[in-house]
Scaffold this active site. Structure first.
Site, PDB file in Angstrom:
ATOM      1  N   ARG A 103       0.165  -4.832  -1.364  1.00 34.63           N
ATOM      2  CA  ARG A 103       1.217  -5.019  -0.367  1.00 34.63           C
ATOM      3  C   ARG A 103       0.615  -5.630   0.898  1.00 34.63           C
ATOM      4  O   ARG A 103      -0.522  -5.353   1.258  1.00 34.63           O
ATOM      5  CB  ARG A 103       1.888  -3.692  -0.025  1.00 34.63           C
ATOM      6  CG  ARG A 103       2.825  -3.171  -1.123  1.00 34.63           C
ATOM      7  CD  ARG A 103       3.552  -1.897  -0.698  1.00 34.63           C
ATOM      8  NE  ARG A 103       2.659  -0.770  -0.583  1.00 34.63           N
ATOM      9  CZ  ARG A 103       2.180  -0.291   0.547  1.00 34.63           C
ATOM     10  NH1 ARG A 103       2.539  -0.819   1.707  1.00 34.63           N
ATOM     11  NH2 ARG A 103       1.352   0.730   0.553  1.00 34.63           N
ATOM     12  N   TYR A 117       3.003  -9.948  -6.271  1.00 37.17           N
ATOM     13  CA  TYR A 117       2.495  -8.575  -6.440  1.00 37.17           C
ATOM     14  C   TYR A 117       3.639  -7.556  -6.377  1.00 37.17           C
ATOM     15  O   TYR A 117       4.528  -7.652  -5.523  1.00 37.17           O
ATOM     16  CB  TYR A 117       1.429  -8.259  -5.372  1.00 37.17           C
ATOM     17  CG  TYR A 117       1.071  -6.792  -5.381  1.00 37.17           C
ATOM     18  CD1 TYR A 117       0.242  -6.280  -6.379  1.00 37.17           C
ATOM     19  CD2 TYR A 117       1.640  -5.907  -4.465  1.00 37.17           C
ATOM     20  CE1 TYR A 117      -0.033  -4.928  -6.445  1.00 37.17           C
ATOM     21  CE2 TYR A 117       1.365  -4.549  -4.517  1.00 37.17           C
ATOM     22  CZ  TYR A 117       0.531  -4.072  -5.505  1.00 37.17           C
ATOM     23  OH  TYR A 117       0.274  -2.731  -5.579  1.00 37.17           O
ATOM     24  N   LYS A 126       9.875  -0.800  -3.203  1.00 40.67           N
ATOM     25  CA  LYS A 126       9.604  -0.470  -1.796  1.00 40.67           C
ATOM     26  C   LYS A 126      10.673  -1.048  -0.859  1.00 40.67           C
ATOM     27  O   LYS A 126      11.098  -0.394   0.089  1.00 40.67           O
ATOM     28  CB  LYS A 126       8.226  -0.987  -1.387  1.00 40.67           C
ATOM     29  CG  LYS A 126       7.080  -0.449  -2.240  1.00 40.67           C
ATOM     30  CD  LYS A 126       7.008   1.040  -2.211  1.00 40.67           C
ATOM     31  CE  LYS A 126       5.759   1.549  -2.922  1.00 40.67           C
ATOM     32  NZ  LYS A 126       5.655   3.001  -2.869  1.00 40.67           N
ATOM     33  N   HIS A 143       9.113   8.574   0.167  1.00 38.63           N
ATOM     34  CA  HIS A 143       7.959   8.133  -0.641  1.00 38.63           C
ATOM     35  C   HIS A 143       7.349   9.376  -1.299  1.00 38.63           C
ATOM     36  O   HIS A 143       6.309   9.872  -0.872  1.00 38.63           O
ATOM     37  CB  HIS A 143       6.947   7.451   0.294  1.00 38.63           C
ATOM     38  CG  HIS A 143       5.852   6.721  -0.421  1.00 38.63           C
ATOM     39  ND1 HIS A 143       4.656   6.425   0.198  1.00 38.63           N
ATOM     40  CD2 HIS A 143       5.761   6.205  -1.667  1.00 38.63           C
ATOM     41  CE1 HIS A 143       3.877   5.760  -0.655  1.00 38.63           C
ATOM     42  NE2 HIS A 143       4.521   5.622  -1.779  1.00 38.63           N
ATOM     43  N   SER A 203       0.269   5.871  -0.294  1.00 37.40           N
ATOM     44  CA  SER A 203      -0.085   5.091  -1.482  1.00 37.40           C
ATOM     45  C   SER A 203      -1.529   5.366  -1.894  1.00 37.40           C
ATOM     46  O   SER A 203      -2.427   5.394  -1.054  1.00 37.40           O
ATOM     47  CB  SER A 203       0.082   3.600  -1.183  1.00 37.40           C
ATOM     48  OG  SER A 203       1.398   3.352  -0.763  1.00 37.40           O
ATOM     49  N   CYS A 214      -2.835   8.135  -3.022  1.00 39.05           N
ATOM     50  CA  CYS A 214      -3.331   9.438  -2.552  1.00 39.05           C
ATOM     51  C   CYS A 214      -2.946  10.569  -3.504  1.00 39.05           C
ATOM     52  O   CYS A 214      -2.970  11.736  -3.124  1.00 39.05           O
ATOM     53  CB  CYS A 214      -2.827   9.719  -1.148  1.00 39.05           C
ATOM     54  SG  CYS A 214      -3.583   8.634   0.084  1.00 39.05           S
ATOM     55  N   ASP A 235       6.964   8.216  -7.376  1.00 34.85           N
ATOM     56  CA  ASP A 235       6.757   7.388  -6.179  1.00 34.85           C
ATOM     57  C   ASP A 235       7.897   7.454  -5.160  1.00 34.85           C
ATOM     58  O   ASP A 235       7.646   7.376  -3.974  1.00 34.85           O
ATOM     59  CB  ASP A 235       6.533   5.927  -6.594  1.00 34.85           C
ATOM     60  CG  ASP A 235       5.952   5.068  -5.470  1.00 34.85           C
ATOM     61  OD1 ASP A 235       4.996   5.511  -4.820  1.00 34.85           O
ATOM     62  OD2 ASP A 235       6.464   3.955  -5.239  1.00 34.85           O
ATOM     63  N   ARG A 247      -3.058  -2.091 -11.562  1.00 37.28           N
ATOM     64  CA  ARG A 247      -1.881  -1.248 -11.828  1.00 37.28           C
ATOM     65  C   ARG A 247      -1.458  -1.302 -13.291  1.00 37.28           C
ATOM     66  O   ARG A 247      -1.732  -2.276 -13.987  1.00 37.28           O
ATOM     67  CB  ARG A 247      -0.705  -1.754 -10.970  1.00 37.28           C
ATOM     68  CG  ARG A 247      -0.929  -1.644  -9.463  1.00 37.28           C
ATOM     69  CD  ARG A 247      -0.465  -0.321  -8.942  1.00 37.28           C
ATOM     70  NE  ARG A 247      -0.866  -0.082  -7.552  1.00 37.28           N
ATOM     71  CZ  ARG A 247      -0.380   0.920  -6.830  1.00 37.28           C
ATOM     72  NH1 ARG A 247       0.510   1.742  -7.332  1.00 37.28           N
ATOM     73  NH2 ARG A 247      -0.807   1.112  -5.599  1.00 37.28           N
TER      74      ARG A 247
HETATM   75  P1  GDP Z   1      -0.503   7.462  -5.907  1.00 35.97           P
HETATM   76  O1  GDP Z   1      -0.730   6.019  -5.632  1.00 35.97           O
HETATM   77  O2  GDP Z   1      -0.127   8.238  -4.683  1.00 35.97           O
HETATM   78  O3  GDP Z   1       0.448   7.670  -7.036  1.00 35.97           O
HETATM   79  O4  GDP Z   1      -1.911   8.073  -6.349  1.00 35.97           O
HETATM   80  P2  GDP Z   1      -2.571   8.270  -7.801  1.00 35.97           P
HETATM   81  O5  GDP Z   1      -2.122   9.551  -8.406  1.00 35.97           O
HETATM   82  O6  GDP Z   1      -2.396   7.029  -8.606  1.00 35.97           O
HETATM   83  O7  GDP Z   1      -4.086   8.422  -7.378  1.00 35.97           O
HETATM   84  C1  GDP Z   1      -4.723   7.435  -6.593  1.00 35.97           C
HETATM   85  C2  GDP Z   1      -6.201   7.651  -6.656  1.00 35.97           C
HETATM   86  O8  GDP Z   1      -6.522   8.943  -6.133  1.00 35.97           O
HETATM   87  C3  GDP Z   1      -6.741   7.601  -8.068  1.00 35.97           C
HETATM   88  O9  GDP Z   1      -7.976   6.934  -8.078  1.00 35.97           O
HETATM   89  C4  GDP Z   1      -6.920   9.055  -8.429  1.00 35.97           C
HETATM   90  O10 GDP Z   1      -7.958   9.243  -9.347  1.00 35.97           O
HETATM   91  C5  GDP Z   1      -7.240   9.709  -7.080  1.00 35.97           C
HETATM   92  N1  GDP Z   1      -6.787  11.115  -7.031  1.00 35.97           N
HETATM   93  C6  GDP Z   1      -5.570  11.587  -7.393  1.00 35.97           C
HETATM   94  N2  GDP Z   1      -5.507  12.940  -7.286  1.00 35.97           N
HETATM   95  C7  GDP Z   1      -6.727  13.336  -6.833  1.00 35.97           C
HETATM   96  C8  GDP Z   1      -7.303  14.613  -6.525  1.00 35.97           C
HETATM   97  O11 GDP Z   1      -6.679  15.673  -6.643  1.00 35.97           O
HETATM   98  N3  GDP Z   1      -8.605  14.625  -6.071  1.00 35.97           N
HETATM   99  C9  GDP Z   1      -9.312  13.456  -5.926  1.00 35.97           C
HETATM  100  N4  GDP Z   1     -10.558  13.549  -5.479  1.00 35.97           N
HETATM  101  N5  GDP Z   1      -8.808  12.240  -6.219  1.00 35.97           N
HETATM  102  C10 GDP Z   1      -7.532  12.170  -6.669  1.00 35.97           C
HETATM  103  P1  PGA Z   2       1.668   4.127  -4.994  1.00 35.56           P
HETATM  104  O1  PGA Z   2       2.756   2.952  -5.097  1.00 35.56           O
HETATM  105  O2  PGA Z   2       2.240   4.981  -3.912  1.00 35.56           O
HETATM  106  O3  PGA Z   2       1.706   4.694  -6.360  1.00 35.56           O
HETATM  107  O4  PGA Z   2       0.323   3.578  -4.607  1.00 35.56           O
HETATM  108  C1  PGA Z   2       2.628   1.671  -4.660  1.00 35.56           C
HETATM  109  C2  PGA Z   2       2.530   1.536  -3.172  1.00 35.56           C
HETATM  110  O5  PGA Z   2       2.847   2.489  -2.436  1.00 35.56           O
HETATM  111  O6  PGA Z   2       2.165   0.441  -2.754  1.00 35.56           O
HETATM  112 MN    MN Z   3       4.074   4.162  -3.342  1.00 35.77          MN
HETATM  113 MN    MN Z   4       1.535   6.176  -7.998  1.00 36.40          MN
END
Ligand code: GDP
Ligand code: PGA
Ligand code: MN
Ligand code: MN
Length: 617
Positions: free
Chosen positions: A91, A230, A239, A259, A281, A283, A306, A398
């Site tokens: 983004r 993207y 989004k 979100h 994002s 996290c 999400d 992704r």
């Molecule tokens: P989203 O983008 O908020 O959906 O986050 P994701 O679940 O796809 O995770 C993003 C990154 O954070 C990935 O590399 C995960 O491996 C990492 N991650 C997710 N949960 C945890 C956690 O509980 N502990 C740690 N250390 N890393 C995490």
């Molecule tokens: P994410 O979604 O929260 O899974 O990273 C895409 C974004 O927020 O850009």
């Molecule tokens: Mn997101």
């Molecule tokens: Mn995600």
């Protein structure tokens, strides 16, 4: 070890392809399509029906054209790899605009442009931008088609990659078109990659334009996106609509667009709870949404990963839906040891973007398996070995896949009325200060906690990674109006919900020790925190009341077998007075920057309470 059956996309039955002449097309929509066609000058126009046949035709054409690589069907049936241009991988927040009539309505956290000026500037970019390309008309629904919490839009795009991604991420097709009438609101969403083709020119695999605009017109509920292919910039239902435009609709109509992930949790006693959680994002939303508890007897099922839309129901309780149809998940770090459920979800029918390609025609990325293959083609198609100094997959690589393939999907995930929200979580990447879990004292304090969230930046957005920034409610890049007004809207929703307002918790999986490593093991072990939260809802465990909220009593947080030292546990469940005093000063400066005259008084009172409480510690 994936099933080898070749299935259609998700479980959706094929629908008969219909041509526009047999469809009833709303006059307003027809007029808009005529205007856009005249402006962008595509070589032809295709109305998408959402059928499997259409999906297969588009993927086949993209394979022939070089935009997609078909993966080895033995390992990954009906799946594809897309390699984006290296300058179009995330983004672009500095090119994202909220074009409200007045600048103050966009607020200090958004880039603002005067709507007529922005449209004039963008019109020069869109003029002839689809020359030599096909323009696709994609009617889509956010939320189950026709549902009481759902909304519809029509995306026009010259990117077939966007069409097939929208087909996985939203409900597209002819049945949505039938909902578009002149007395029902719908969102026009205009998209072009901004790379017209001159006759005879050879197309590139990933067309885009160096000049990018992700523009939103909140008053007229329109989206104009130019120059990027993207996901977050180009799949306009996600989004742009479901967060930025929807947050404005929600403010005006008394609901919430957030979100957030959404999960169903069943306790060992068989009691069911639904929890929504906002993390920035990259996290941990997708991971928590697919949590496999290590604590015996607990079950977590997925509803969304999400975006959540919430509205008080007829019973006065907050009800939530996942407006999406699929997952657009971060690949790196998603693996058999961290998120087996996600790995199982993408067994087939998946589009991967910017991951690495194995010699056997399957995909790989950092963290998928503990040991990398001896040879790969990296996300840009270059030879890669474990000795290479660059990552094989882009850090924001992704996967795109429909939610119905997720083994942990909850049976009510498509319930049009949504599920009752029993608790709300806020989290982010905080190496210091923020404890593992804290329960807010009440709704107003919870809103204060959401408003004061900060998190380290990630690869999900272009720019520096690992920089701590304020990210209120994980919505900094997604609130379509003035941030202080958004805080007020959260407070107002608390007034509407009254006693039905769900309890709010703050969590932090990312606390680090002095050596710079994560203290908390995270991932599946987060089920221990979930257990504590649900036990709080049930009144089974106590909390130590502190100025930052209710913290676990050390003996009531299940850390058995994790090998944490007493001082680790003390760090995770303690209040670092000096750090929190500094945090409060920083909050004061931040609130000031959001406009002292506009900031809700309630939040200023919460800040004063925090400072007074800390002073007494
Ligand atoms: P989203 O983008 O908020 O959906 O986050 P994701 O679940 O796809 O995770 C993003 C990154 O954070 C990935 O590399 C995960 O491996 C990492 N991650 C997710 N949960 C945890 C956690 O509980 N502990 C740690 N250390 N890393 C995490
Ligand atoms: P994410 O979604 O929260 O899974 O990273 C895409 C974004 O927020 O850009
Ligand atoms: Mn997101
Ligand atoms: Mn995600």
């Amino acid at each position: 070890t994936y099933p080898t059956r070749v299935d259609s996309v998700g479980s959706r039955p094929a629908r008969a392809s219909e041509t526009p002449t047999t469809l009833r097309i709303d006059a307003g929509l027809a007029a808009w399509i005529a205007d856009v066609t005249a402006l962008t000058e595509p070589s032809n126009v295709v109305w998408c029906d959402g059928s499997t046949a259409e999906y297969d035709l588009l993927t086949k054409a993209m394979v022939a054209q070089g935009t997609l690589i078909r993966l080895n069907p033995e390992w990954r049936p009906n799946s594809f790899l897309a390699r984006s241009d290296p300058a179009d991988v995330a983004r672009v927040e500095d090119r994202t605009f909220i074009c409200s009539t007045t600048e103050i309505d966009a607020g200090p956290t958004n880039n603002w442009r005067e709507p007529a000026e922005m449209k004039a500037e963008l019109t020069t970019h869109f003029r002839g931008s689809m020359r030599g390309r096909t323009m696709y008309v994609v009617p889509f629904s956010m939320g189950p088609v026709g549902g009481p919490l759902s909304q519809v839009g029509v995306q026009v795009t010259d990117s077939p990659y966007v069409v097939v991604s929208m087909a996985l991420m939203t409900r597209i097709g002819t049945d949505v078109l039938n909902l578009i009438t002149d007395d029902a609101p719908w969102v026009p969403a205009l998209h072009s990659v901004g790379a017209p083709l001159t006759p005879g020119a050879v197309d590139v695999a990933w067309p885009h334009n160096a000049s990018k605009y992700i523009a939103h017109f909140p008053e007229t509920r329109e989206i104009w996106s130019f120059g990027s292919g993207y996901g977050g910039n180009a799949l306009l239902g996600k989004k742009c609509f479901a967060l930025r435009i929807a947050s404005v609709m929600a403010r005006d109509e008394g609901w919430m667009a957030e979100h957030m992930l959404l999960v169903k949790i069943t306790s060992p006693e068989g009691r069911v709870y639904h929890v929504a959680a906002a993390f920035p994002s990259a996290c941990g939303k997708t991971n928590l949404a697919m949590l496999k508890p290590t604590v015996p007897g607990w079950k977590v099922e997925t509803i969304g990963d999400d975006i959540v839309w919430m509205r008080p129901g007829p019973d006065g309780k907050l009800r939530a839906i996942n407006p999406e149809r699929g997952f657009f998940g971060v690949a790196p770090g998603t693996g058999i040891e961290t998120n087996q459920t996600a790995v199982d979800t993408m067994w087939g029918n998946t589009i991967f973007t910017n991951v690495a390609l194995r010699d056997d025609g399957d995909v790989w990325w950092e963290g998928l398996t503990p040991t990398p293959p001896a040879h790969l083609l990296d996300w840009q198609g270059n030879d890669w070995t474990p000795a290479s100094s660059t990552p094989a997959a882009h850090p924001n690589a992704r996967f795109t896949v429909t939610a119905d393939q997720c083994p942990s999907i909850a049976e009510e995930w498509e319930s049009p009325e949504g599920v009752v929200v029993d608790a709300i979580l806020f989290g982010g990447r905080r190496p210091s200060t923020v404890p593992l879990v804290a329960q807010s004292k009440n709704w107003a304090h919870g809103v204060f906690v959401g408003a004061t969230m900060a998190s380290e930046t990630t690869a999900a957005a272009a720019g520096a990674v690992g920089r701590l920034r304020h990210d209120p409610f994980a919505m900094l890049p997604f609130v379509g109006y003035n941030m202080a007004d958004y805080f007020q809207h959260w407070l107002d929703m608390g007034d509407v919900l009254g006693e039905n307002a769900p309890p709010i918790f703050q969590v932090n999986w990312f606390r680090k020790n002095d050596a710079g490593s994560y203290i908390w093991p995270g991932f599946s072990e987060n089920s221990r925190v979930v257990e504590w939260i649900i036990r709080r809802l049930e009144g089974d465990v106590a909390a130590r009341q502190t100025p930052i909220g209710g913290l676990p009593l050390v003996h009531e947080l299940n850390v058995e077998g994790l090998g944490l030292s007493d001082s680790d546990v003390a760090t995770l469940t303690g209040v670092d007075k000096a750090a929190w005093l500094a945090e409060a000063d920083e909050t004061a400066t931040y609130f000031d920057s959001l406009g002292a005259d506009r900031m809700p008084e309630t939040l200023m009172t919460e800040l004063a309470r925090l400072r007074a409480g800390l002073a007494k510690l």
